[in-house]
Design an enzyme around this catalytic site. Structure first.
Site, PDB file in Angstrom:
ATOM      1  CG  ASP B  24     -86.182 -69.645  -2.316  1.00 64.19           C
ATOM      2  OD1 ASP B  24     -87.034 -69.719  -1.415  1.00 64.19           O
ATOM      3  OD2 ASP B  24     -85.225 -68.833  -2.296  1.00 64.19           O
ATOM      4  CE  LYS B  81     -87.501 -65.080  -0.269  1.00 62.92           C
ATOM      5  NZ  LYS B  81     -87.210 -65.481   1.107  1.00 62.92           N
ATOM      6  N   GLY B 153     -78.449 -66.651  -1.029  1.00 56.97           N
ATOM      7  CA  GLY B 153     -77.902 -66.586  -2.386  1.00 56.97           C
ATOM      8  C   GLY B 153     -76.403 -66.804  -2.470  1.00 56.97           C
ATOM      9  NE  ARG B 165     -71.729 -73.779  16.313  1.00 58.65           N
ATOM     10  CZ  ARG B 165     -71.790 -74.929  16.979  1.00 58.65           C
ATOM     11  NH1 ARG B 165     -72.294 -74.968  18.212  1.00 58.65           N
ATOM     12  NH2 ARG B 165     -71.335 -76.034  16.436  1.00 58.65           N
ATOM     13  N   GLY B 214     -78.022 -70.057   2.777  1.00 55.97           N
ATOM     14  CA  GLY B 214     -76.719 -70.666   2.526  1.00 55.97           C
ATOM     15  C   GLY B 214     -76.734 -72.184   2.484  1.00 55.97           C
ATOM     16  N   GLY B 235     -82.843 -72.049  -0.763  1.00 54.64           N
ATOM     17  CA  GLY B 235     -83.143 -71.062  -1.794  1.00 54.64           C
ATOM     18  C   GLY B 235     -82.505 -71.464  -3.092  1.00 54.64           C
ATOM     19  CB  SER B 236     -79.614 -70.009  -4.834  1.00 57.77           C
ATOM     20  OG  SER B 236     -80.060 -68.763  -4.322  1.00 57.77           O
TER      21      SER B 236
END
Lengths: 297, 294
Positions: B24, B81, B153, B165, B214, B235-236
């Site tokens: 990101d 996005k 996030g 999983r 995550g 992402g973050s």
């Protein structure tokens, strides 16, 4: 033949699966020392900037140049073709720079301009070859001794060959047509591979997984080769001697380098090479007949 | 004779991204850092998910000039996005020349019943999933790439692990079914029959499946690869860490060498603090992004 696919990033699995289907040994190559025993190498599609960086950070540049110079076949598809070219437009660091071709990256535009087309390829019999182009490069100049072997209808060069080196801007690995892979491997016929001296008792299939001393350096994916590896490890144990679990681990730690003694110990037991007390307090080498019985399924 | 926008070229680009990291980015400078570190693509955004979470409000498609400036700053593919169900945002992104559209739960959904009909587009789509049924519904609508949703996030890997999983477990379950049980399985999954049959035949999704939501450290990235991801979205995790350039490079190396703990140990050393993050278990149900999408 044993064929490596450079597995730093990109669609290496598709190449490997195609080679598997064709009945060759195919290996994912992530470390320079794994190049040593290969008969041929494919540099797959992916992001050329990403792969170029990983080639440098993983010290692959010189070993790859040496591999190309050794006369063994090397094939770059798409990003791989960019990395083989001596001249590349808009790649901010050197790749392998060994083929006398000039390549323009993302030449056909962005993803919305990716396309499929049918090609005639010199040396590939049996009608047009269906080719998939994804954010593809084009080969805008081919210098002797390299030569063009396929063009689009408008004359754009999309495949070239120079002695043992092959570059295509499209992706034969994304289809079921194995003709270009066969063509590539045929380059290697007549080139005598330098057989590596393996420790006695090991088959060629084990070559990528052991070092000169016979130590296991990587865990094979295929169960057939796993079984050979486990049988090989069993030689490290002495008949008639009892081992504690810690001693078994020490023997295994000395015999492999990927830190998974527990896996190896479990398979030695499951496949009948080691026997043990129920509580795991003692291990010993099972008789050879026991080993045969247990895995004759 | 040349055909564009075919299923093969849509799925094909995702194949080329495999084994790679998609990052990101919110500015052209970020995009250059990501490319320099070895990202195989970037996701152009106005705010990273952790800021969207913090600041609230309606999260929409990014401004065209931002996306264009990011496209011009790098040579790797650029994704962007669109809101769930907002097919006009998707058309705008296609017109801007993005290489992939993420129909994303991170943005505020525009339609609470329908996703975008992705078949007619030339540009390919990636969509999030929590389970096999959701993945196959998205593929049925035309998604050429799937990612697990995780919980964007947060910097907490637990949801990404749960979703990966779950998908793998359901694939194994389908593989073990006899062919006459597939019809009911398709009904229960709420997924197109022919796609469920394809999963049984191939033992995997018919498109590439990345992990997302995550991933904050090199070890997180390698964990997701070990669980069967084809690559990772971060992402973050990168630009909220102490040292984005070093984090980005380390996560790229860990994704390539995901089976090699020594390499992961080496690249993880001396990185400084990872993004601080929020534990998912401390979030209220209504704060979860992963539950968006139907």
């Amino acid at each position: 033949m044993s064929v490596g696919v450079l597995a730093l990033q990109g669609d290496f699995r598709e190449h490997r699966e195609m080679l598997d289907r064709m009945g060759h040994y195919a290996y994912e190559i992530r470390k320079p020392e794994q190049l040593r025993d290969l008969d041929a190498l494919i540099i797959p599609g992916g992001e050329s900037t990403t792969i170029a960086r990983l080639i440098i950070s993983n010290n692959f540049q010189e070993p790859l140049r040496e591999f190309c110079a050794s006369g063994r076949p090397v094939w770059g598809t798409c990003a791989g073709a960019i990395l083989l070219a001596k001249h590349v437009d808009r790649l901010d660091r050197p790749g392998i720079e060994t083929m006398d071709i000039s390549v323009v990256r993302n030449a056909f535009g962005r993803q919305v301009d990716s396309f499929e087309a049918d090609l005639e390829i010199k040396g590939v019999e049996g009608g047009p070859f269906h080719a998939v182009f994804i954010r593809a490069p084009l080969i805008d100049a081919v210098h002797h001794p390299a030569g063009a072997i396929a063009r689009l209808e408008d004359g754009t060069v999309v495949a070239a060959r120079q002695d043992n080196l092959l570059a295509t801007s499209f992706h034969p690995e994304l289809d079921d047509d194995t003709r270009l892979h066969e063509y590539f491997l045929s380059i290697g016929r007549g080139i005598q591979p330098q057989p590596r001296t393996l420790p006695e008792g090991l088959s060629h299939a084990m070559a990528p997984f052991v070092d000169e001393t016979g130590r296991l350096t990587a865990w094979p994916v295929k169960e057939r080769i796993q079984r050979e590896a486990i049988a090989w490890l069993a030689h490290r144990f002495e008949h008639g001697r009892h081992y504690t679990e810690a001693e078994v681990n020490r023997v295994l730690d000395a015999a492999h380098s990927f830190h998974d003694a527990a896996l190896l110990r479990r398979l030695l037991y499951e496949w009948g090479y080691l026997d043990r007390e129920r509580d795991g307090s003692r291990y010993w080498l099972a008789g050879p007949h026991v080993a045969e019985d247990t895995h004759a399924s | 004779m040349a055909q564009t926008g075919t299923w093969a070229v849509k799925v094909g680009l995702a194949q080329m991204l495999k084994g790679g990291v998609i990052m990101d980015v919110v500015t052209p400078e970020h995009a250059k850092i990501a490319e320099e570190a070895g990202a195989c693509a970037v996701m152009a955004l106005e705010r990273v998910p952790s800021d969207i979470r913090k600041e609230g409000g309606v999260a929409r498609m990014s401004a065209p000039e931002l996306i264009t400036s990011i496209i011009e700053s790098v040579t790797i593919p650029v994704m962007a996005k669109a809101r769930i169900g907002h097919f006009v945002e998707a058309e705008v992104l296609q017109a801007l020349g993005v290489d992939y559209i993420d129909e994303s739960e991170v943005l505020t959904p525009a339609d609470e019943t329908h996703h975008i009909d992705k078949q007619p587009f030339t540009v390919p789509f990636v969509c999030g999933c929590r389970n096999l049924g959701e993945a196959l519904r998205r593929i049925g609508e035309g998604a050429a790439m799937i990612r697990t949703k995780g919980e964007a996030g947060t910097g907490d890997i637990v949801e990404a692990v749960r979703h990966m999983r779950t998908v793998q477990d359901e694939i194994r379950r389908i593989q073990n079914m006899s062919s006459d049980e597939i019809y009911t399985a398709a009904k229960e999954l709420g997924a197109p029959l022919e796609l469920v049959q394809a999963v049984k035949r191939e033992g995997r999704l018919p498109v590439v499946n990345f992990a997302a939501g995550g991933v904050a450290t090199p070890a997180d990235a390698a964990l997701m690869m070990r669980l069967g991801a084809d690559g990772v979205f971060v992402g973050s995790g990168i630009f909220k860490s102490d040292n984005p350039a070093a984090y980005a490079k380390a996560i790229v190396e860990a994704t390539t060498h995901y089976q090699d703990p020594e390499v992961i140990a080496r690249v993880s050393a001396g990185l400084g603090a990872a993004m601080r993050g929020i534990s998912v278990s401390s979030l209220q149900e209504k704060e979860l992004l992963a539950t968006r999408g139907w």
